[in-house]
Design a protein around this motif. Structure first.
Motif, PDB file in Angstrom:
ATOM      1  N   UNK A  86      96.606 -14.746  48.412  1.00 37.77           N
ATOM      2  CA  UNK A  86      97.266 -14.098  47.283  1.00 37.77           C
ATOM      3  C   UNK A  86      97.501 -15.060  46.133  1.00 37.77           C
ATOM      4  N   UNK A  87      97.744 -16.318  46.438  1.00 42.07           N
ATOM      5  CA  UNK A  87      97.892 -17.314  45.382  1.00 42.07           C
ATOM      6  C   UNK A  87      96.574 -17.495  44.627  1.00 42.07           C
ATOM      7  N   UNK A  88      95.454 -17.471  45.358  1.00 43.66           N
ATOM      8  CA  UNK A  88      94.145 -17.566  44.706  1.00 43.66           C
ATOM      9  C   UNK A  88      93.927 -16.368  43.781  1.00 43.66           C
ATOM     10  N   UNK A  89      94.300 -15.195  44.263  1.00 48.05           N
ATOM     11  CA  UNK A  89      94.144 -13.975  43.457  1.00 48.05           C
ATOM     12  C   UNK A  89      95.019 -14.069  42.210  1.00 48.05           C
ATOM     13  N   UNK A  90      96.247 -14.515  42.381  1.00 48.67           N
ATOM     14  CA  UNK A  90      97.173 -14.644  41.241  1.00 48.67           C
ATOM     15  C   UNK A  90      96.645 -15.619  40.207  1.00 48.67           C
ATOM     16  N   UNK A  91      96.077 -16.731  40.661  1.00 52.03           N
ATOM     17  CA  UNK A  91      95.515 -17.709  39.727  1.00 52.03           C
ATOM     18  C   UNK A  91      94.351 -17.109  38.941  1.00 52.03           C
ATOM     19  N   UNK A  92      93.486 -16.376  39.634  1.00 51.36           N
ATOM     20  CA  UNK A  92      92.357 -15.735  38.953  1.00 51.36           C
ATOM     21  C   UNK A  92      92.841 -14.704  37.941  1.00 51.36           C
ATOM     22  N   UNK A  93      93.831 -13.920  38.325  1.00 47.87           N
ATOM     23  CA  UNK A  93      94.368 -12.917  37.406  1.00 47.87           C
ATOM     24  C   UNK A  93      94.983 -13.581  36.181  1.00 47.87           C
ATOM     25  N   UNK A  94      95.710 -14.661  36.401  1.00 49.47           N
ATOM     26  CA  UNK A  94      96.345 -15.374  35.291  1.00 49.47           C
ATOM     27  C   UNK A  94      95.294 -15.989  34.369  1.00 49.47           C
ATOM     28  N   UNK A  95      94.259 -16.576  34.946  1.00 46.74           N
ATOM     29  CA  UNK A  95      93.178 -17.161  34.149  1.00 46.74           C
ATOM     30  C   UNK A  95      92.492 -16.088  33.312  1.00 46.74           C
ATOM     31  N   UNK A  96      92.192 -14.969  33.931  1.00 50.94           N
ATOM     32  CA  UNK A  96      91.533 -13.880  33.209  1.00 50.94           C
ATOM     33  C   UNK A  96      92.458 -13.265  32.165  1.00 50.94           C
ATOM     34  N   UNK A  97      93.740 -13.228  32.456  1.00 49.76           N
ATOM     35  CA  UNK A  97      94.706 -12.701  31.489  1.00 49.76           C
ATOM     36  C   UNK A  97      94.716 -13.579  30.241  1.00 49.76           C
ATOM     37  N   UNK A  98      94.695 -14.893  30.437  1.00 53.53           N
ATOM     38  CA  UNK A  98      94.667 -15.809  29.288  1.00 53.53           C
ATOM     39  C   UNK A  98      93.391 -15.603  28.471  1.00 53.53           C
ATOM     40  N   UNK A  99      92.266 -15.432  29.152  1.00 52.65           N
ATOM     41  CA  UNK A  99      90.996 -15.205  28.457  1.00 52.65           C
ATOM     42  C   UNK A  99      91.043 -13.911  27.648  1.00 52.65           C
ATOM     43  N   UNK A 100      91.543 -12.861  28.263  1.00 51.22           N
ATOM     44  CA  UNK A 100      91.620 -11.567  27.584  1.00 51.22           C
ATOM     45  C   UNK A 100      92.590 -11.650  26.406  1.00 51.22           C
ATOM     46  N   UNK A 101      93.728 -12.309  26.622  1.00 46.52           N
ATOM     47  CA  UNK A 101      94.700 -12.460  25.535  1.00 46.52           C
ATOM     48  C   UNK A 101      94.091 -13.195  24.347  1.00 46.52           C
ATOM     49  N   UNK A 102      93.323 -14.246  24.620  1.00 47.56           N
ATOM     50  CA  UNK A 102      92.702 -14.989  23.520  1.00 47.56           C
ATOM     51  C   UNK A 102      91.637 -14.137  22.823  1.00 47.56           C
ATOM     52  N   UNK A 103      90.890 -13.331  23.574  1.00 48.68           N
ATOM     53  CA  UNK A 103      89.901 -12.438  22.956  1.00 48.68           C
ATOM     54  C   UNK A 103      90.580 -11.368  22.103  1.00 48.68           C
TER      55      UNK A 103
END
Length: 141
Positions: free
Chosen positions: A95-112
């Motif tokens: 779940x920590x791996x999933x959370x990290x991926x979600x957070x990384x993708x959230x940052x990418x989407x936010x910047x886009x």
């Protein structure tokens, strides 16, 4: 004698705790693939709750989509999920791996989104400036 029996009982309990609580299923989904599946389910669930019409428009059932994508069935997923959940520490790491991926993708989407918003604002300013210039030139003539 009593101390020896107590000692052996404690050792037996400690050793028995090392055994698997749930037997490994025959068609166990690999841990990395399971993390990918759980990540995809998280994203699809987020989409479903943020914009329910988007999945309904295309008649997408998130679970069926995932099962087809990874070529698994619901029983295989359920048994694998129970197996991984039986080891709390490993499941927590997943779940920590999933959370990290979600957070990384959230940052990418936010910047886009921010970039898209900046472009939109620049276009609006440019059009406003052109409209102002157009109005000014018509007044001069």
């Amino acid at each position: 004698m009593r101390k020896i029996i107590t000692f052996l009982t404690i050792i037996t309990l400690l050793v028995s705790c090392k055994e698997e609580v749930v037997n490994k299923p025959e068609r166990l989904i690999e841990k990395d693939v399971m993390v990918d599946i759980m990540y995809d389910l998280s994203v699809l669930d987020a989409i479903k709750y943020q914009n329910p019409a988007s999945l309904d428009t295309f008649k997408i059932n998130s679970r069926d989509y995932i099962f087809k994508k990874y070529k698994i069935d619901s029983a295989q997923f359920a048994k694998s999920n129970v197996y991984y959940a039986s080891d709390y520490n490993e499941y927590k790491i997943m779940f920590e791996q999933i959370s990290k991926r979600l957070e990384t993708n959230k940052k990418s989407v936010d910047s886009l989104v921010k970039l898209q918003k900046n472009k939109k604002n620049a276009i609006i300013k440019k059009r406003a400036k052109q409209a102002k210039i157009g109005r000014d030139t018509t007044k001069i003539e």
